[in-house]
Design an enzyme around this catalytic site. Sequence first.
Site, mmCIF file in Angstrom:
data_model
loop_
_atom_site.group_PDB
_atom_site.id
_atom_site.type_symbol
_atom_site.label_atom_id
_atom_site.label_comp_id
_atom_site.label_asym_id
_atom_site.label_seq_id
_atom_site.Cartn_x
_atom_site.Cartn_y
_atom_site.Cartn_z
ATOM 1 N N GLU A 64 -5.747 -2.866 -30.486
ATOM 2 C CA GLU A 64 -5.207 -1.514 -30.662
ATOM 3 C C GLU A 64 -3.782 -1.391 -30.188
ATOM 4 O OE1 GLU A 64 -8.920 1.500 -30.867
ATOM 5 O OE2 GLU A 64 -7.643 1.581 -29.124
ATOM 6 N N CYS A 70 3.107 1.588 -27.691
ATOM 7 C CA CYS A 70 2.423 0.826 -26.651
ATOM 8 C C CYS A 70 1.699 -0.338 -27.333
ATOM 9 C CB CYS A 70 1.434 1.731 -25.924
ATOM 10 S SG CYS A 70 0.442 0.848 -24.724
ATOM 11 N N CYS A 103 -8.840 -8.924 -21.883
ATOM 12 C CA CYS A 103 -7.951 -9.289 -20.777
ATOM 13 C C CYS A 103 -8.775 -10.037 -19.732
ATOM 14 C CB CYS A 103 -7.317 -8.052 -20.157
ATOM 15 S SG CYS A 103 -6.202 -8.460 -18.785
ATOM 16 N N CYS A 161 -9.519 -5.922 -13.965
ATOM 17 C CA CYS A 161 -9.361 -4.765 -13.073
ATOM 18 C C CYS A 161 -10.603 -3.873 -13.198
ATOM 19 C CB CYS A 161 -8.110 -3.983 -13.432
ATOM 20 S SG CYS A 161 -6.627 -4.979 -13.277
ATOM 21 N N CYS A 167 -10.572 -0.832 -15.626
ATOM 22 C CA CYS A 167 -9.890 -0.949 -16.924
ATOM 23 C C CYS A 167 -10.827 -1.336 -18.046
ATOM 24 C CB CYS A 167 -8.770 -1.972 -16.831
ATOM 25 S SG CYS A 167 -7.944 -2.233 -18.411
ATOM 26 N N GLU A 219 -3.088 -9.060 -20.426
ATOM 27 C CA GLU A 219 -2.076 -9.335 -19.407
ATOM 28 C C GLU A 219 -0.930 -10.070 -20.105
ATOM 29 O OE1 GLU A 219 -0.948 -8.740 -16.233
ATOM 30 O OE2 GLU A 219 0.587 -10.018 -17.089
ATOM 31 N N SER A 231 4.597 -4.330 -18.537
ATOM 32 C CA SER A 231 3.756 -4.037 -17.370
ATOM 33 C C SER A 231 2.857 -5.232 -17.089
ATOM 34 C CB SER A 231 2.904 -2.804 -17.666
ATOM 35 O OG SER A 231 1.982 -2.596 -16.624
ATOM 36 N N SER A 268 1.800 -3.761 -11.673
ATOM 37 C CA SER A 268 0.579 -3.009 -11.372
ATOM 38 C C SER A 268 0.108 -3.387 -9.973
ATOM 39 C CB SER A 268 -0.496 -3.329 -12.421
ATOM 40 O OG SER A 268 -0.144 -2.705 -13.636
ATOM 41 N N LEU A 269 0.352 -2.499 -9.032
ATOM 42 C CA LEU A 269 0.076 -2.766 -7.623
ATOM 43 C C LEU A 269 -1.349 -2.301 -7.259
ATOM 44 C CD1 LEU A 269 1.653 -3.791 -5.077
ATOM 45 C CD2 LEU A 269 2.262 -1.403 -4.649
ATOM 46 N N HIS A 270 -1.599 -1.031 -7.420
ATOM 47 C CA HIS A 270 -2.923 -0.409 -7.260
ATOM 48 C C HIS A 270 -3.494 -0.399 -5.848
ATOM 49 C CE1 HIS A 270 -2.658 -0.282 -11.497
ATOM 50 N NE2 HIS A 270 -3.097 -1.492 -11.735
#
Length: 367
Positions: free
Chosen positions: A114, A127, A134, A138, A141, A182, A213, A236-238
């Site tokens: 997508e 995007c 992936c 995460c 996600c 990723e 990202s 992407s820290l999170h």
Amino acid sequence: MSDAQDETNPDAPGQDGGTTTTAPPPSWAGASLVDVKHAVAELKQPTYRADQFYRWVHKQQAEDFDAMGNLPRALRDQLAAQMPVRSTKIRHIHESDDQTTKLLLELADGETVECVLIPEGERRTACLSTQVGCGVGCVFCASGADGVIRNLSAGEIVEQLFWLQKIAGDRMTHVVIMGMGEPLHNTAALVAALRVIQSPAGVDLSARRITVSTSGPRRGFDEFLQAGLQVKLAISLHSVHEDQRKELVPRGGSGTIEELQGMAQRWFDATGRDVTYEYVLLGGINDSDGDARLLGRICGPHRNVNVIPMNPVPFAPDLRAPAPVRVQRFIDLVTREGGMVHARRQRGDDVAAACGQLRLSRTSKGR
Ligand code: SAH
Ligand code: SF4
């Protein structure tokens, strides 16, 4: 060689996040002008034919060879014998109430991926995805829920942009690599795609309008840095705690928070471009006052942070965004410590959230 194909790479998804298969099918959409010139020279045709062909594919964005009236039929046939202009097609278009449009593309091998068009005033942001699935996994996600299936080719990445431009009836003003996958587990194809997207003879989008990202895999990051692209980076820290980040971003590939900060610094030093951290806010998990203060200190005066209240996913019903008042307090505390917060709305038109939900809608359509 991409990360996914490199068995010695500790960050490779094949080792840490499911299986990757054979090289994905190429298309002329992913070819650079140099590639096209080389192919045309091999066919003993003059160089201007390469320029004409490249213009058809990348400026006019022809979907196949039929429209290319100024190219001899024999040359078109020879180029077509090597690979198609595009290897993907639109399977489904989904327009949301909030103006975002998601396209479900079918790839040559039947996989689907997508991409999203996000209009915002004068801006039109595309995007784009870089993998089917992936491998990072995460916990919040949807894209990574089933691991990684395969990398996309440069053409499959560029074609997403072409289809979105067709749907929008206009050029995109910005590109964010925040879709499925990723990106730095597929660095070679990503770099090739971004070079095509930046190419003045083609799409001609400036590097400063492109953001990549990443969860920060080491090897992919080094490779990406070396490619010398001047794009913006989002990391992407999170989490601000080592062990918690490993839980939330299980196969992110980077050792420590310090290492991620080091990546941000190296990117800034090399490119002069802003680096932004992304922080998906999970109620009761990474939203404490202490976390906010620490995040503010980690950001300091030089890094923005996008605080993104989590969009719910069905496979993790316990994970959810904090109440709005809590989100606001978190943001205030980060700001008080000197961090520059870019608060995101918890809506479909939020770029990261709109992109982070890709696998979900795909699954609901029954791929
Ligand atoms: N793999 C890359 C890029 C794609 S994800 C990366 O992780 O950086 C793009 C952004 O969407 C990431 O910051 C990710 O954390 C966010 N995202 C993923 N799932 C989400 C969810 N359920 N709610 C809100 N944001 C989400
Ligand atoms: Fe992969 Fe990014 Fe989703 Fe994490 S947030 S699983 S890295 S797509």
